[in-house]
Design an enzyme around this catalytic site. Structure first.
Site, PDB file in Angstrom:
ATOM      1  N   THR A   1       1.491  36.023 -40.998  1.00 13.73           N
ATOM      2  CA  THR A   1       2.899  36.233 -41.298  1.00 13.73           C
ATOM      3  C   THR A   1       3.680  35.905 -40.039  1.00 13.73           C
ATOM      4  O   THR A   1       3.644  36.650 -39.065  1.00 13.73           O
ATOM      5  CB  THR A   1       3.149  37.701 -41.706  1.00 13.73           C
ATOM      6  OG1 THR A   1       2.356  37.991 -42.848  1.00 13.73           O
ATOM      7  CG2 THR A   1       4.613  37.926 -42.042  1.00 13.73           C
TER       8      THR A   1
ATOM      9  N   LYS B   1       6.620  35.288 -48.108  1.00 10.51           N
ATOM     10  CA  LYS B   1       5.868  36.407 -47.552  1.00 10.51           C
ATOM     11  C   LYS B   1       6.802  37.396 -46.861  1.00 10.51           C
ATOM     12  O   LYS B   1       6.674  38.620 -47.012  1.00 10.51           O
ATOM     13  CB  LYS B   1       4.835  35.873 -46.557  1.00 10.51           C
ATOM     14  CG  LYS B   1       4.153  36.905 -45.690  1.00 10.51           C
ATOM     15  CD  LYS B   1       3.281  37.877 -46.476  1.00 10.51           C
ATOM     16  CE  LYS B   1       2.607  38.868 -45.519  1.00 10.51           C
ATOM     17  NZ  LYS B   1       1.877  39.910 -46.209  1.00 10.51           N
TER      18      LYS B   1
ATOM     19  N   LYS C   1       8.635  43.837 -36.466  1.00 13.56           N
ATOM     20  CA  LYS C   1       8.575  42.393 -36.216  1.00 13.56           C
ATOM     21  C   LYS C   1       8.880  41.619 -37.508  1.00 13.56           C
ATOM     22  O   LYS C   1       9.683  40.673 -37.507  1.00 13.56           O
ATOM     23  CB  LYS C   1       7.175  42.018 -35.721  1.00 13.56           C
ATOM     24  CG  LYS C   1       7.021  40.564 -35.328  1.00 13.56           C
ATOM     25  CD  LYS C   1       5.550  40.114 -35.394  1.00 13.56           C
ATOM     26  CE  LYS C   1       5.048  40.108 -36.833  1.00 13.56           C
ATOM     27  NZ  LYS C   1       3.720  39.547 -37.044  1.00 13.56           N
TER      28      LYS C   1
END
Lengths: 294, 294, 294, 294
Positions: free
Chosen positions: B95, B171, B240
């Site tokens: 990711t 995603k 993040k």
């Protein structure tokens, strides 16, 4: 059991049919009598007022539009409380404020009768099929007393507490979380679209993985197909439930930042001409914010 | 096929086993070699650098921590690109940012090789069982070329577009929507608790009705049992991913008000000592805001 | 002029003195009579009820705590409206809801009397000094009629419209903007502090440049010195005014995202034990969010 | 003193004139030389690169567009650092990121020179008049060394800390608070307008009472007159500064909920065609949300 039912909207009619099918005796009241015709043909009786309806019933179920309507059919000279037997139980299925439920519970306690708050999850088709989910709260003895009715209308009964207002809050939380799904999907779909990914494709990925629940399937479809333009659950009703959950949360000193964001969406929707659309229309505002034409 | 795999964290190891089980030839690389031992015992080969690993492979799969790691193993003198055959394909499963994927796609195009961005949904147990969900994007020919690998590691493959960065965004949207579920449940659970309804009871109602999806079951349990204290997916990683989705959205001029609220939660979590907890620990901030002790 | 004044809190007392000083005849009423003693010594008369007070006055000024208090002293058997002459004018100076002002305006119209909504900006020291700012709305003839009273209590009079509720909204917007200054300064001061810049230094820069207004000086000092612990204007009153501006905005379909953020602060402040502090105490929540000890 | 100045935009030109007027020797550099003509006529010298300019100066002042520009004129083969004497001081007046200032401070320390971060408050007219406000940070000895230059360009000098990045953050907080004023006024003006109160009247009340500061006067006027359509400070620059303050706050783990709301406004403004307007154009989004035509 001898059951009275007040409120023959699209939800109430379905509930009424299932009470009859379960073999209970049913008396109905509604502001306009026409809605009652099919039920009367199936054997239901008609009463001319909430008070008249309540007399002699074991349970009286109300399924009306909002706080004002529930207050009107319950209290006052012609209200159901004036006619209700002391050992009878009022089942309130509307989505209403915590504060009203608490005040009606007190009124019933003074009267000697019981109140079971039993809001439901599900749309009219689920009501017609007896497939509602029921979240009930009230004194255990009162819930036991009306259990046959609750089971007749729903596929599953959740007992969430012994104070009626607790079920009211659980229902408001449920609707709040649906509104969060709508807002989240609206934002995500706008980003997908601007990235060149079809929102339908995004929904396929989501519901095909860990988001495989009806709430994503139903609202994902309304959002990506423009189905939100037809009011299944009208935006002003969504705005009302948002207001109610914020009020309940304020009464308990609980900040709800997501509900505040959703509130701003509903208010804007009202200002921008979406009062006639489904509450999922707030997703179109996320598209608009992203510069996409609606 | 001849497959290389870089990154033997808890996800990468599971993926590697399933590639071996599917009968492919596998060479692995990791910063510390110990992690590779069980795989080498099963027949995998070891390479001393990404570049060495890439030589001669049909496909090279990367599953590394973040943008920096992916950039480091891909580019530079010892990066996989330096060793990769022109007709080979790089499968990136991490990711990472949309921007990095776009820039790696360009680097591969210049090199003559292909890039398929194929981030996955699922935790380490799903990786071990070959039950990941894979969202892939890239040129159809490239996806076709590595389809056997993608199918070996996942239970389902979603092809979301022909530009690799599209899968990266899908995603990020998925993780964004999980963070929305966490925040929504945190707020709802706090309100339930202050109303006297056990949060577990609320979760039972939700997942027993229209919220019956793994995302509610998993995070509902983490939130109501205090399971968020153990980092399944650590809060800084959630922070993040939130940063990445906001960056991608900004690049496309898409406001994400819910992501902004969640951002403030993650920043606060970092400030208030939750860096070692699961990302679902932001739900504990909603409790704190409501005056409940944590 | 013959003037009646209802409500001898810290604001009302100061206002009363200035009416006397301007040479008007003054009759006062308050829930507890002790507060009136100094005024009676200066020549004011006492009335035993709002109704008794209103009889024979040219103007009746009310300065009471909230909607409930204003409604109680205005309507009902002993309310001022019952005693008010048809050509007299009610000056309402309290910060109350737009809805109540609109409904009182209608009641006065039916009665034949006038309503001027005239909320004030300023604290008790400004009231005592006759230095309040007055924002008045109502029919021009009604404002003209009570102008000498409005000028006696304030240093400046702003006429904002011919419908009394317009002044109510202007006052609510003013308080909303103060709450925005508090929140903004709280966030900025927390960032300054964690950067190693003393918040006092930040305030010096701000008020020494383009932020040189009393609102930054007053609240900057309360925030940086911990002065917010003493309730000049108590947090629950700030929460109330925030609720009122959100209600007024909802009635006009105007989303106020900043007011929503501030709302969450006030609700959290109530939950976390700040009910006894000044409304500027919400700035301490920004510090807490940044991991700073309070 | 011998002073170099890099960057002759509308701010830099004004600053340069005031340095000349104060009797300092001035050498200038700019990407396009035409801008320098009036200064050269007044006695300034021209240099062909930042490096050439820096040689032999006591101080080099930079006033360039953003992080990239500042990095480009400072570092690299032709950058000012390559030409700067070890005992000289670089005065950086641009609004740039905390991170860049910290990294340039380290580069200067290695080089033996000094860095004073000295961002300014004020628009080009203030720069021309020598009426800027300067917020400076750096080692006291470095500030003392360039004090005559700082005093030549500003009407007031605030020394906010001994680490250059502290002034960078103070400036970002200042711009953040301006953006809060814009958003708050935008929301308040929309509510006033829908209540029938002219926004100009609201601004008159605000600036005539406790909001009597230039920031309310300037932005109140831009918002109510439509002046925001002409970019005094373009929206993308506002969006950039918002990004920088959020980054600085994230680096210090400080949530800024108001900055998050403003962020969503700027992103939306970019999406909806406001990139060519002033940053105060975000106030028009509050109007739009309220259903008012723009």
């Amino acid at each position: 059991m001898k059951v009275g039912l007040i409120g023959l909207g699209s939800m109430g009619v379905g509930i009424a049919h299932n009470i009859l099918r379960a073999g209970h005796s049913l008396t109905v009241f509604n502001r306009s009598k026409e809605k009652a015709a099919p039920l009367l043909a199936e054997g239901a009786a008609w009463a001319d007022s909430p008070r008249a309806l309540a007399a002699g019933q074991d349970a009286v179920l109300t399924m009306v539009a909002d706080d004002n309507a529930l207050q009107a059919v319950t209290l006052g000279e012609d209200g159901l409380l004036a006619g209700l037997a002391q050992n009878a139980v009022h089942i309130s299925m509307s989505t209403v404020s915590q504060a009203l439920v608490a005040s009606l519970a007190a009124a019933h306690a003074r009267h000697g009768s019981g109140l079971v708050s039993a809001p439901v999850f599900g749309r009219p088709d689920a009501a017609a099929a007896g497939k509602l989910f029921v979240a009930a709260a009230g004194k255990p003895a009162h819930i036991d007393q009306v259990r046959p009715v609750l089971e007749a209308v729903g596929q599953k009964l959740f007992e969430v507490g012994d104070q009626p207002e607790q079920a009211a809050v659980v229902k408001l939380i449920g609707n709040f979380l649906i509104s969060c799904v709508i807002e989240g999907l609206g934002e995500g779909a706008a980003l997908a679209e601007k990235t060149g990914v079809a929102p339908e494709k995004l929904m396929e990925v989501l519901t095909g993985t860990i988001f495989g629940a009806p709430v994503y399937q139903i609202y994902g479809k309304l959002i990506t197909t423009g189905g939100y333009k037809n009011p299944g659950f009208a935006l002003p009703l969504g705005a009302k439930d948002n207001r109610l959950v914020l009020q309940a949360a304020e009464a308990h000193n609980v900040p709800l930042p997501f509900a505040s964001v959703v509130r701003d969406r509903f208010v804007r929707g009202m200002a921008q001409g979406l009062a006639g659309a489904d509450w999922s229309a707030i997703a179109s505002l996320a598209r608009e914010d992203a510069g996409l034409n609606n």
